[in-house]
Design a protein around this motif. Structure first.
Motif, PDB file in Angstrom:
ATOM      1  N   TYR A 250       1.475   1.012  -4.141  1.00  0.00           N
ATOM      2  CA  TYR A 250       0.252   1.666  -4.604  1.00  0.00           C
ATOM      3  C   TYR A 250       0.352   3.192  -4.550  1.00  0.00           C
ATOM      4  O   TYR A 250       0.166   3.883  -5.547  1.00  0.00           O
ATOM      5  N   LYS A 251       0.693   3.704  -3.364  1.00  0.00           N
ATOM      6  CA  LYS A 251       0.712   5.163  -3.208  1.00  0.00           C
ATOM      7  C   LYS A 251       1.769   5.813  -4.099  1.00  0.00           C
ATOM      8  O   LYS A 251       1.527   6.863  -4.700  1.00  0.00           O
TER       9      LYS A 251
ATOM     10  N   LEU B 128      -5.962   0.918 -10.375  1.00  0.00           N
ATOM     11  CA  LEU B 128      -4.726   1.594 -10.749  1.00  0.00           C
ATOM     12  C   LEU B 128      -3.910   0.807 -11.770  1.00  0.00           C
ATOM     13  O   LEU B 128      -3.379   1.372 -12.715  1.00  0.00           O
TER      14      LEU B 128
ATOM     15  N   TRP C 157       0.829  -1.209   0.000  1.00  0.00           N
ATOM     16  CA  TRP C 157       0.000   0.000   0.000  1.00  0.00           C
ATOM     17  C   TRP C 157       0.859   1.253   0.000  1.00  0.00           C
ATOM     18  O   TRP C 157       0.690   2.137  -0.828  1.00  0.00           O
TER      19      TRP C 157
ATOM     20  N   LEU D  88      -6.135  -1.341  -6.154  1.00  0.00           N
ATOM     21  CA  LEU D  88      -5.083  -1.946  -6.975  1.00  0.00           C
ATOM     22  C   LEU D  88      -5.607  -2.365  -8.338  1.00  0.00           C
ATOM     23  O   LEU D  88      -4.906  -2.280  -9.344  1.00  0.00           O
TER      24      LEU D  88
ATOM     25  N   LYS E 209       0.680   5.720  -7.738  1.00  0.00           N
ATOM     26  CA  LYS E 209      -0.407   6.663  -7.975  1.00  0.00           C
ATOM     27  C   LYS E 209       0.134   8.080  -8.067  1.00  0.00           C
ATOM     28  O   LYS E 209      -0.240   8.865  -8.935  1.00  0.00           O
TER      29      LYS E 209
END
Lengths: 359, 398
Positions: free
Chosen positions: A201-202, A244, A197, A241, A205
């Motif tokens: 992910y972050k 993205l 995460w 997820l 993004k």
């Protein structure tokens, strides 16, 4: 029955009647073995007056709280047969669990993981992206649950790449190159939930870039403790997820260093499943009796794997509920359950301030 | 606004603090102090909100004029004893009313008090502070004697108050003491430290079986233990049985306690896990027989031990975890009476017996011998200190 024979059984095809019979017999045998081979364990069993002859069900076999592995050195093999000592991840200053493995137990952990893994991801070895930094395996202090998880899953890798550098920065270019190289193949993404995460992910993004992971499977575990602080639910995690980078299959797992290998994976229905090689029992905090289906309680895990240390029956510090047995719509046999998080800390009164630092 | 943003004045203000540096001490058991406490007591006992908190009410009772006069009796001959001047108290973080007793002891000894209140918020603390304010409004001559503050772990503030005080009183255990010891005091200052302590109880089985009021004893024992999660220094962790009909007495005693605790105490799952962990740890590490007694559930955990080792208290546990031992001679408790040992409570035996053992063997510990049910009663003799004498000075005159 040897553990090798247990491993011959399919991971999700043993029904409750056969499982109960097998677990009662085998766990009792393991209890007796550890009583004979681990003197501290023998003293513990004597203290609670456990009599194996009177146990007619694996639910009545005693459990050790996992925390004991942080406080005691519990080992059921000769010192010279200890092949490696695994430790739990802990921040500096915290006590860590010490798990004593002989060669056979270490090998069985790998084989068990392989059996469970191939059930969800197929038996093929895949290109693997490890969502962690390379130093996690180099640094002996970090060789812990994180390292063990990575090593464990790495056996399914045909080729591996670390997604992060040692400054925990996402290496988007390198990953893109890696993905192009293995275009068309199914890719395995593995990492600890919070790392995925926070640092995958972050970061992705924020970069505004895209990684084409439409043919990937993400396996992640390690708990939701930090994710709760981030206020991210499992559903939000999965859909974030998927949105993205189009990852179609996101699989959470539950497991602990004290029973490495016997992980509990999440099925298509979002349920965690016990495999043939281990089981969960939900217990009431008030008297440690077995909770009914759907009732919140403390999670106990039992496993037929740990012969080199008395970790075959453990009381975790997690809360959970049993959702059912043998009847999950996904078709897998065995118990399926939900983890609700860590046990709430009690606010103990009294004039001494040492409680907080005791454990 | 307080000048230091990390510090909040709960009672008193910057002005009070500044003036306190030049304050004059009072004699011990001064008229001013007694009259202040009389009013404080009246207000507490007639306050609607305090009635909801038995510990606040008990404190109110303790400050009654008759109660204070009784406390003054042993000091009647001290014709010229004066307070040392400023006492800096560090209250324990997790007991509500303790700070108030500490403050009153300092006042009766003739001192002004700077108190670091518990970090945890307690309704009881708010109530007592509110009533202190009301009393000060009616007796403004006493305003300068009280400064109650709240601040986090801030060494600079510890330094400041440690350096201006004449006596430092540290509650809260070993870690807090270590922390505060980093802040120096004036050469003439003295210190009272309440370190981590442990306690045990002795019960005479035969007397217990004779008594009518076993429910009352259960309630008293509950108050000694579960009321503070069995985690106060005074809470017995070990029950020593003496007498003939011990197994019968045990059965009734624990059953009565269970019946009462079942209604009054809620055990969290994590406490149950802590207790079983501790039991296993004892069994694994100690070289004596450890036997868990089968109980209905996890509310009461009983562990019979085959010997009283001096290391036994390393395994003290809270939340209803009791070690038990059958003694044939009361002298057997001596290994438990090390410097960490604070309160020995008793039922059904003569207090003299315990006193005799202590005077004969002179162990480093045992500071209080009190009847079962009274372990939490605060007294001006605490942890081996005479609080009045330690916080005052005698003007000699030969």
């Amino acid at each position: 029955m040897t553990y090798e024979a247990v491993l011959q059984l399919e991971p999700y095809q043993v029904d409750r009647v056969s499982k109960k019979e097998m677990f009662t017999k085998e766990l009792l045998r393991m209890t007796e073995f550890h009583i004979e081979n681990c003197p501290q364990y023998a003293r513990m069993m004597r203290a609670i007056g456990f009599n194996p002859a009177l146990a007619d069900n694996y639910e009545s076999i005693p459990f050790l709280p996992v925390r004991l592995f942080k406080e005691l050195e519990l080992c059921s093999v000769q010192k010279e047969d200890v092949y490696k000592i695994m430790t739990s991840s802990g921040t500096s200053g915290q006590q860590v669990s010490k798990i004593y493995l002989d060669k056979a137990t270490a090998a069985n952990q790998q084989k068990t993981l392989a059996k469970i893994f191939s059930n969800i991801a197929g038996g093929m070895r895949m290109p693997m992206i490890i969502v962690d930094c390379p130093s996690v395996l180099k640094n002996r202090n970090m060789f812990s649950a994180r390292g063990a998880g990575i090593l464990g899953f790495s056996i399914f890798a045909r080729k591996k790449i670390y997604a992060l550098n040692d400054d925990m920065e996402l290496q988007i270019d390198a990953i893109q190159k890696f993905l192009e190289e293995y275009k068309g193949e199914k890719v395995l993404l593995f990492g600890f939930t919070f790392m995925v995460w926070q640092h995958f992910y972050k970061a992705l993004k924020q970069s505004g870039r895209r990684l084409e992971l439409g043919n990937a499977i993400l396996i992640h575990g390690g708990g939701w403790k930090k994710m709760v602080l981030e206020a991210v639910t499992p559903e939000a995690f999965n859909s974030a997820l998927r949105d993205l980078c189009g990852i179609p299959q996101v699989v959470n797992y539950y497991g602990m260093v004290e029973q490495t290998g016997c992980i509990y994976i999440e099925c298509e229905e979002g349920h965690l499943h016990a495999s043939t090689y281990s089981d969960v029992i939900i217990r009431r905090g008030g008297d440690f009796s077995v909770a009914t289906d759907g009732e919140r309680g403390i999670i106990q895990v039992v496993s037929l794997l740990p012969w080199s240390y008395p970790g075959h029956s453990l009381l975790t510090e997690d809360e959970g509920v049993l959702l059912g047995e043998d009847n999950c719509p996904c078709g897998r046999k065995g118990k399926y359950f939900k983890v609700l998080g860590r046990l709430k800390n009690a606010e103990i009164r009294g004039c001494s301030d040492t409680y907080a630092t005791k454990f | 606004m307080p000048q230091n943003s990390n510090l909040t004045y709960v009672l008193g203000n910057e002005m009070v603090e500044k003036n306190m540096y030049g304050i004059t001490a009072l004699p011990i058991f001064s008229d001013e102090a007694i009259s202040f406490l009389e009013l404080l007591s009246k207000k507490i006992l007639s306050d609607e909100e305090s009635k909801k908190f038995p510990d606040v009410v008990t404190f109110g009772f303790w400050c009654r004029k008759s109660s204070v006069q009784k406390m003054a009796q042993p000091y009647k001959d001290n014709t010229c004893s004066l307070g040392r001047r400023i006492v800096f108290h560090i209250a324990p973080s997790n007991v509500a009313v303790n700070f108030a007793y500490s403050c009153v002891a300092a006042l009766l000894a003739g001192n002004a008090s700077i108190i670091r209140l518990p970090s945890k918020s307690f309704r009881q603390v708010d109530i007592i502070c509110r009533i202190f304010k009301q009393v000060i409004a009616e007796q403004p001559n006493m305003e300068g004697y009280f400064l109650f503050v709240r601040y986090g772990h801030d060494k600079a503030i510890n330094d400041k108050y440690s350096f201006i005080c004449d006596t430092r009183v540290i509650w809260g255990g070993d870690n807090t003491i270590d922390e505060l010891r980093k802040s120096p005091m004036k050469a003439r200052a003295n210190e009272i430290t309440f370190a981590d302590r442990h306690s045990f109880t002795i019960i005479g089985a035969d007397k217990y079986l004779e008594t009518e009021n076993k429910d009352r004893i259960a309630q008293d024992f509950f108050n000694d233990t579960y009321l503070t999660d069995q985690n106060a220094c005074t809470s017995p962790r070990i029950v020593i049985w003496v007498g003939d009909n011990i197994s019968q007495a045990k059965n009734i005693f624990w059953q009565k306690l269970y019946d009462y605790a079942k209604r009054k105490y809620e055990l969290q799952p994590v406490q149950a896990v802590d207790k079983i962990t501790n039991l296993y740890k004892m069994a694994a590490e100690l070289n004596i027989d450890i036997k868990m007694v089968d109980t209905e559930d996890n509310l009461i955990t009983r562990v019979e031990v085959s010997a009283l080792l001096d290391t036994l208290m390393d395994y003290k546990m809270n939340s209803g975890f009791f070690m038990e031992y059958i003694a044939t001679d009361i002298k057997e408790v001596i290994p438990l009476c090390n410097s960490r040992c604070q309160t020995v409570s008793y039922y059904g035996i003569n207090a003299e017996c315990i006193k005799n053992v202590v005077t004969e063997y002179r162990p480093q510990g045992v500071d209080r011998i009190v009847p079962l049910g009274r372990t939490m009663d605060f007294s001006l003799i605490w942890d081996g200190y005479d609080l009045i004498r330690t916080m005052s000075r005698v003007v000699g005159n030969e």
